[in-house]
Design a protein around this motif. Structure first.
Motif, PDB file in Angstrom:
ATOM      1  N   GLY A  11       5.839  11.830   2.925  1.00  0.00           N
ATOM      2  CA  GLY A  11       5.474  10.895   1.872  1.00  0.00           C
ATOM      3  C   GLY A  11       5.153   9.498   2.368  1.00  0.00           C
ATOM      4  O   GLY A  11       4.108   8.931   2.032  1.00  0.00           O
ATOM      5  N   TYR A  69       1.281  18.408   0.779  1.00  0.00           N
ATOM      6  CA  TYR A  69       2.533  17.733   0.414  1.00  0.00           C
ATOM      7  C   TYR A  69       2.881  17.941  -1.067  1.00  0.00           C
ATOM      8  O   TYR A  69       4.028  18.259  -1.405  1.00  0.00           O
ATOM      9  N   SER A  88       8.978  16.619   2.499  1.00  0.00           N
ATOM     10  CA  SER A  88       9.185  15.333   1.819  1.00  0.00           C
ATOM     11  C   SER A  88       9.062  14.151   2.772  1.00  0.00           C
ATOM     12  O   SER A  88       8.742  13.036   2.357  1.00  0.00           O
TER      13      SER A  88
END
Length: 222
Positions: free
Chosen positions: A140, A183, A137
């Motif tokens: 991002g 991702y 995460s």
């Protein structure tokens, strides 16, 4: 039964439930992605006679559909979000239809090579993103700024002649969207968002990778 055995059995059941939910989410997301790709292909076929200017204008409602999709999903309006997802696929297919039609007329092999390379590219990176146990995460924000930089580079390239600018843009774009693919599949593994939102992100990864590879394969023949 000992306390240890009870705890172990409880964890095993919990882990099994998590894996089952993950598989169900994976199937749901990839189903949405497959239908979105189908709508994009339909749009590319229906818009094959559109002009380039019209194609560019169609990116505006496609972008609006992306924003609306996230808004609807955040409000729990799943059916509306799904409709906007499929509408986005159709609009993006229409938007790139003139470009695809040009390649289809000049060198159809570039289309098939780009499609095959896209499937292999996304499958390999997506498998890694889904398989890794790391929480990615933190990627991002970095990916957001990298994408913004790519957009700025593309805009500058319209007005300024940059040696090998098209190749640089395509290769950098593949690197960025390759990372986005890892991702987004990791987000899918983590169950970090709704199925529709993750499906939209993965579809956009596939769409952009295909367009960039098409530019590379087609550019080799110019």
């Amino acid at each position: 039964m000992s306390t240890y055995e009870t705890t172990y059995d409880g964890r095993a059941v919990a882990d099994e439930a998590i894996e089952r939910n993950a598989r169900e989410l994976l199937g749901q997301v990839m189903g949405y992605v497959a239908v979105s790709v189908g709508f994009a292909a339909l749009g590319a076929y229906l818009g094959r006679d559109l002009g380039g200017g019209t194609g560019l204008l169609l990116f505006i409602p496609a972008f609006a559909a992306i924003i609306g999709l996230h808004f609807a999903a955040s409000r729990g309006r799943e059916q509306l979000a799904i409709g906007l997802l499929f509408g986005m696929g159709l609009l993006l297919g229409l938007a790139v239809a003139p470009v695809i039609a040009d390649y289809a007329g000049a060198d159809p092999s570039a289309l098939w090579q780009a499609a095959g390379a896209t499937a292999a590219f996304v499958a390999a990176l997506g498998a890694y993103g889904y398989a890794t146990r790391r929480d990615l995460s933190s990627w991002g924000r970095t990916l957001f700024w990298a994408l913004l930089g790519l957009i700025v580079f593309g805009i500058v390239g319209i007005f300024v002649s940059i040696p090998a600018g098209t190749v640089i843009y395509a290769v950098a774009g593949l690197g960025i969207f390759g990372a986005f693919t890892i991702y987004d599949f990791n987000r899918l593994r983590q169950g970090a968002d709704s199925a529709v939102v993750i499906a939209a992100s993965i579809f956009l990864d596939i769409f952009n990778v295909f367009v960039l590879l098409l530019d590379l394969f087609g550019g080799q023949r110019k």
